[in-house]
Design a protein around this motif. Structure first.
Motif, PDB file in Angstrom:
ATOM      1  N   TYR A 115       0.824  -1.209   0.000  1.00  0.00           N
ATOM      2  CA  TYR A 115       0.000   0.000   0.000  1.00  0.00           C
ATOM      3  C   TYR A 115       0.856   1.256   0.000  1.00  0.00           C
ATOM      4  CZ  TYR A 115      -3.576  -3.327   1.523  1.00  0.00           C
ATOM      5  OH  TYR A 115      -4.426  -4.395   1.606  1.00  0.00           O
ATOM      6  N   ARG A 116       0.215   2.344  -0.378  1.00  0.00           N
ATOM      7  CA  ARG A 116       0.840   3.656  -0.214  1.00  0.00           C
ATOM      8  C   ARG A 116       0.178   4.359   0.965  1.00  0.00           C
ATOM      9  NH1 ARG A 116       1.632   8.881  -4.250  1.00  0.00           N
ATOM     10  NH2 ARG A 116       1.705  10.408  -2.541  1.00  0.00           N
ATOM     11  N   PHE A 117       1.006   4.870   1.868  1.00  0.00           N
ATOM     12  CA  PHE A 117       0.507   5.611   3.014  1.00  0.00           C
ATOM     13  C   PHE A 117       0.579   7.117   2.757  1.00  0.00           C
ATOM     14  CE2 PHE A 117       1.174   1.625   5.151  1.00  0.00           C
ATOM     15  CZ  PHE A 117       0.255   1.629   6.190  1.00  0.00           C
ATOM     16  N   THR A 118      -0.348   7.834   3.372  1.00  0.00           N
ATOM     17  CA  THR A 118      -0.233   9.291   3.391  1.00  0.00           C
ATOM     18  C   THR A 118       0.860   9.683   4.380  1.00  0.00           C
ATOM     19  OG1 THR A 118      -1.792   9.575   5.229  1.00  0.00           O
ATOM     20  CG2 THR A 118      -2.702   9.540   2.988  1.00  0.00           C
ATOM     21  N   VAL A 119       1.193  10.948   4.415  1.00  0.00           N
ATOM     22  CA  VAL A 119       2.094  11.442   5.440  1.00  0.00           C
ATOM     23  C   VAL A 119       1.463  11.152   6.802  1.00  0.00           C
ATOM     24  CG1 VAL A 119       3.026  13.238   3.949  1.00  0.00           C
ATOM     25  CG2 VAL A 119       1.051  13.747   5.395  1.00  0.00           C
ATOM     26  N   LYS A 221       8.782   3.228  18.223  1.00  0.00           N
ATOM     27  CA  LYS A 221       8.222   4.473  17.720  1.00  0.00           C
ATOM     28  C   LYS A 221       7.607   4.247  16.345  1.00  0.00           C
ATOM     29  CE  LYS A 221       7.561   8.961  18.037  1.00  0.00           C
ATOM     30  NZ  LYS A 221       6.698   9.526  19.089  1.00  0.00           N
ATOM     31  N   SER A 222       6.372   4.629  16.199  1.00  0.00           N
ATOM     32  CA  SER A 222       5.681   4.414  14.934  1.00  0.00           C
ATOM     33  C   SER A 222       4.633   5.499  14.728  1.00  0.00           C
ATOM     34  CB  SER A 222       5.026   3.027  14.909  1.00  0.00           C
ATOM     35  OG  SER A 222       4.185   2.849  16.026  1.00  0.00           O
ATOM     36  N   TYR A 223       4.070   5.528  13.509  1.00  0.00           N
ATOM     37  CA  TYR A 223       3.119   6.578  13.147  1.00  0.00           C
ATOM     38  C   TYR A 223       1.896   5.983  12.463  1.00  0.00           C
ATOM     39  CZ  TYR A 223       7.075   9.711  13.938  1.00  0.00           C
ATOM     40  OH  TYR A 223       8.127  10.376  14.505  1.00  0.00           O
ATOM     41  N   PHE A 224       0.805   6.733  12.540  1.00  0.00           N
ATOM     42  CA  PHE A 224      -0.422   6.407  11.830  1.00  0.00           C
ATOM     43  C   PHE A 224      -0.472   7.187  10.516  1.00  0.00           C
ATOM     44  CE2 PHE A 224      -2.731   5.379  15.956  1.00  0.00           C
ATOM     45  CZ  PHE A 224      -2.933   4.046  15.635  1.00  0.00           C
ATOM     46  N   LYS A 247      -0.571  20.853   3.961  1.00  0.00           N
ATOM     47  CA  LYS A 247      -1.104  22.214   4.067  1.00  0.00           C
ATOM     48  C   LYS A 247      -1.804  22.409   5.404  1.00  0.00           C
ATOM     49  CE  LYS A 247      -4.191  25.484   1.709  1.00  0.00           C
ATOM     50  NZ  LYS A 247      -5.118  25.672   0.549  1.00  0.00           N
ATOM     51  N   MET A 248      -2.575  21.407   5.834  1.00  0.00           N
ATOM     52  CA  MET A 248      -3.277  21.488   7.121  1.00  0.00           C
ATOM     53  C   MET A 248      -2.296  21.529   8.294  1.00  0.00           C
ATOM     54  SD  MET A 248      -6.347  18.779   6.331  1.00  0.00           S
ATOM     55  CE  MET A 248      -6.865  18.696   8.050  1.00  0.00           C
ATOM     56  N   LYS A 249      -1.179  20.812   8.161  1.00  0.00           N
ATOM     57  CA  LYS A 249      -0.155  20.858   9.213  1.00  0.00           C
ATOM     58  C   LYS A 249       0.425  22.258   9.328  1.00  0.00           C
ATOM     59  CE  LYS A 249       1.539  16.089   9.214  1.00  0.00           C
ATOM     60  NZ  LYS A 249       2.755  15.254   9.127  1.00  0.00           N
ATOM     61  N   HIS A 250       0.741  22.841   8.198  1.00  0.00           N
ATOM     62  CA  HIS A 250       1.438  24.126   8.191  1.00  0.00           C
ATOM     63  C   HIS A 250       0.535  25.302   8.538  1.00  0.00           C
ATOM     64  CE1 HIS A 250       5.010  22.528   5.556  1.00  0.00           C
ATOM     65  NE2 HIS A 250       4.818  21.874   6.674  1.00  0.00           N
ATOM     66  N   ASP A 251      -0.765  25.183   8.251  1.00  0.00           N
ATOM     67  CA  ASP A 251      -1.647  26.314   8.578  1.00  0.00           C
ATOM     68  C   ASP A 251      -2.327  26.158   9.946  1.00  0.00           C
ATOM     69  OD1 ASP A 251      -3.881  24.617   8.223  1.00  0.00           O
ATOM     70  OD2 ASP A 251      -4.296  25.344   6.201  1.00  0.00           O
ATOM     71  N   THR A 268       4.847  15.073  13.975  1.00  0.00           N
ATOM     72  CA  THR A 268       4.922  14.093  12.900  1.00  0.00           C
ATOM     73  C   THR A 268       5.636  14.695  11.688  1.00  0.00           C
ATOM     74  OG1 THR A 268       2.730  14.764  12.105  1.00  0.00           O
ATOM     75  CG2 THR A 268       2.830  12.885  13.617  1.00  0.00           C
ATOM     76  N   PRO A 269       6.364  13.867  10.922  1.00  0.00           N
ATOM     77  CA  PRO A 269       7.080  14.377   9.758  1.00  0.00           C
ATOM     78  C   PRO A 269       6.164  14.676   8.582  1.00  0.00           C
ATOM     79  CG  PRO A 269       7.369  12.009   9.942  1.00  0.00           C
ATOM     80  CD  PRO A 269       6.617  12.449  11.177  1.00  0.00           C
ATOM     81  N   ASP A 270       6.664  15.480   7.647  1.00  0.00           N
ATOM     82  CA  ASP A 270       5.900  15.848   6.441  1.00  0.00           C
ATOM     83  C   ASP A 270       6.023  14.820   5.332  1.00  0.00           C
ATOM     84  OD1 ASP A 270       5.018  18.115   7.667  1.00  0.00           O
ATOM     85  OD2 ASP A 270       6.273  19.505   6.530  1.00  0.00           O
ATOM     86  N   THR A 271       6.847  13.798   5.545  1.00  0.00           N
ATOM     87  CA  THR A 271       6.994  12.705   4.586  1.00  0.00           C
ATOM     88  C   THR A 271       6.864  11.383   5.346  1.00  0.00           C
ATOM     89  OG1 THR A 271       9.400  12.692   4.836  1.00  0.00           O
ATOM     90  CG2 THR A 271       8.494  14.015   3.028  1.00  0.00           C
ATOM     91  N   VAL A 272       6.633  10.314   4.633  1.00  0.00           N
ATOM     92  CA  VAL A 272       6.495   9.008   5.271  1.00  0.00           C
ATOM     93  C   VAL A 272       7.881   8.510   5.673  1.00  0.00           C
ATOM     94  CG1 VAL A 272       5.707   6.631   5.019  1.00  0.00           C
ATOM     95  CG2 VAL A 272       4.438   8.490   3.926  1.00  0.00           C
ATOM     96  N   PRO A 273       8.132   8.291   6.966  1.00  0.00           N
ATOM     97  CA  PRO A 273       9.450   7.825   7.394  1.00  0.00           C
ATOM     98  C   PRO A 273       9.628   6.326   7.136  1.00  0.00           C
ATOM     99  CG  PRO A 273       8.001   7.968   9.279  1.00  0.00           C
ATOM    100  CD  PRO A 273       7.209   8.476   8.095  1.00  0.00           C
ATOM    101  N   THR A 274      10.873   5.878   7.140  1.00  0.00           N
ATOM    102  CA  THR A 274      11.136   4.443   7.054  1.00  0.00           C
ATOM    103  C   THR A 274      10.672   3.789   8.352  1.00  0.00           C
ATOM    104  OG1 THR A 274      13.065   4.797   5.631  1.00  0.00           O
ATOM    105  CG2 THR A 274      12.903   2.666   6.748  1.00  0.00           C
TER     106      THR A 274
END
Length: 277
Positions: A115-119, A221-224, A247-251, A268-274
């Motif tokens: 699958y592809r995950f969002t940020v 450590k993990s992310y959704f 955009k929602m993160k930054h505004d 949380t990062p702006d890109t999908v981490p390893t």
């Protein structure tokens, strides 16, 4: 004559690829174009995962509802929800029943292969929820010799099994939904529930006389993230959703929603981490 015919067919083929039938077919297969043409984004989820998705007084509410409403505004489409048991959600995505899975799901190496995950949209580190006042569990390793539950087919179940293997005699129970696991914990049928820290922190905050969080979290450590299909046809849609989330993160919109539902804001990062696992 042959060269003239060859030139004609080559020109016709170029026209079809650029603006004609072939070009239209390619565009029709693009997921973002389909979503915008239909005017709706179909989202699959399980409404037993508070505070991300749950039913309150008959209404579907939670962080995901608020976030996808904002994504819908950014894309100019309506959000259409489909509620399924979690073990049916990802197969539903594979079958094309909806465009994306809200869930959310823990970003793992195995899932990223398919699958592809969002940020990332939240922290997903796994922890234990216990009964309030249970002094026998002061730290995660104290679940040794006890019954502990987690969601069936979930990353939290995988992490619980791996952690339990380092301890002695942990009785692992699988649950179709987290609400049932929490009910069993409240009734004393199990000693703990393994779930993401945000989820159990919310549950403990709502019912402090019944539940408490065991600290620190035991998981890596993990992310959704939200889950989409990895094929080329869905790249434009996933790119657009990522752009909306960043955009929602930054505004500040995402932080405001996290504060609303969790009482805290995730880093949380702006890109999908390893993934760590």
């Amino acid at each position: 004559m042959k060269s003239l015919w060859g030139g004609f067919t080559a020109g016709l083929l170029a026209l079809m690829l650029g603006t004609g039938a072939f070009g239209s077919a390619a565009k029709a297969d693009d997921a973002l174009a389909k979503v915008k043409a239909a005017g709706e984004l179909k989202v699959g989820t399980e409404t037993q995962f508070a505070p991300f998705d749950f039913i309150d007084a008959g209404d579907h509410v939670g962080l995901n509802v608020d976030v996808f409403n904002e994504i819908g505004k950014e894309l100019g489409v309506k959000i259409v929800w489909e509620d399924l048991p979690w073990e049916s959600v990802l197969p539903g995505l594979d079958a094309g029943k909806f465009d994306i899975v809200a869930g959310p799901a823990t970003i793992t190496k195995a899932r990223m292969e398919h699958y592809r995950f969002t940020v990332p949209i939240a922290d997903a580190t796994c922890a234990i929820l216990k009964a309030a006042g249970d002094k026998s569990i002061q730290k995660p390793e104290d679940i040794a010799g006890k019954a502990v539950g987690a969601g069936k087919a979930s990353s939290q179940m995988d992490q619980l099994k791996a952690y339990a293997a380092t301890l002695k005699n942990v009785d692992i129970r699988e649950y179709v939904d987290n609400s049932t696991a929490y009910a069993d914990l409240a009734a004393g049928r199990i000693a703990g529930v393994a779930n993401s820290l945000p989820n159990i922190a919310y549950v403990a905050q709502q019912r402090p006389d019944t539940f408490a969080v065991v600290e620190p979290p035991f998981g890596q450590k993990s992310y959704f993230g939200y889950v989409g299909r990895k094929d080329d046809d869905h790249k434009s849609l996933m790119d657009a959703i990522d752009q909306a989330l960043v955009k929602m993160k930054h505004d500040g919109r995402l932080a405001a929603l996290e504060k609303k539902w969790f009482g805290l804001v995730f880093d949380t990062p702006d890109t999908v981490p390893t993934p760590n696992f």
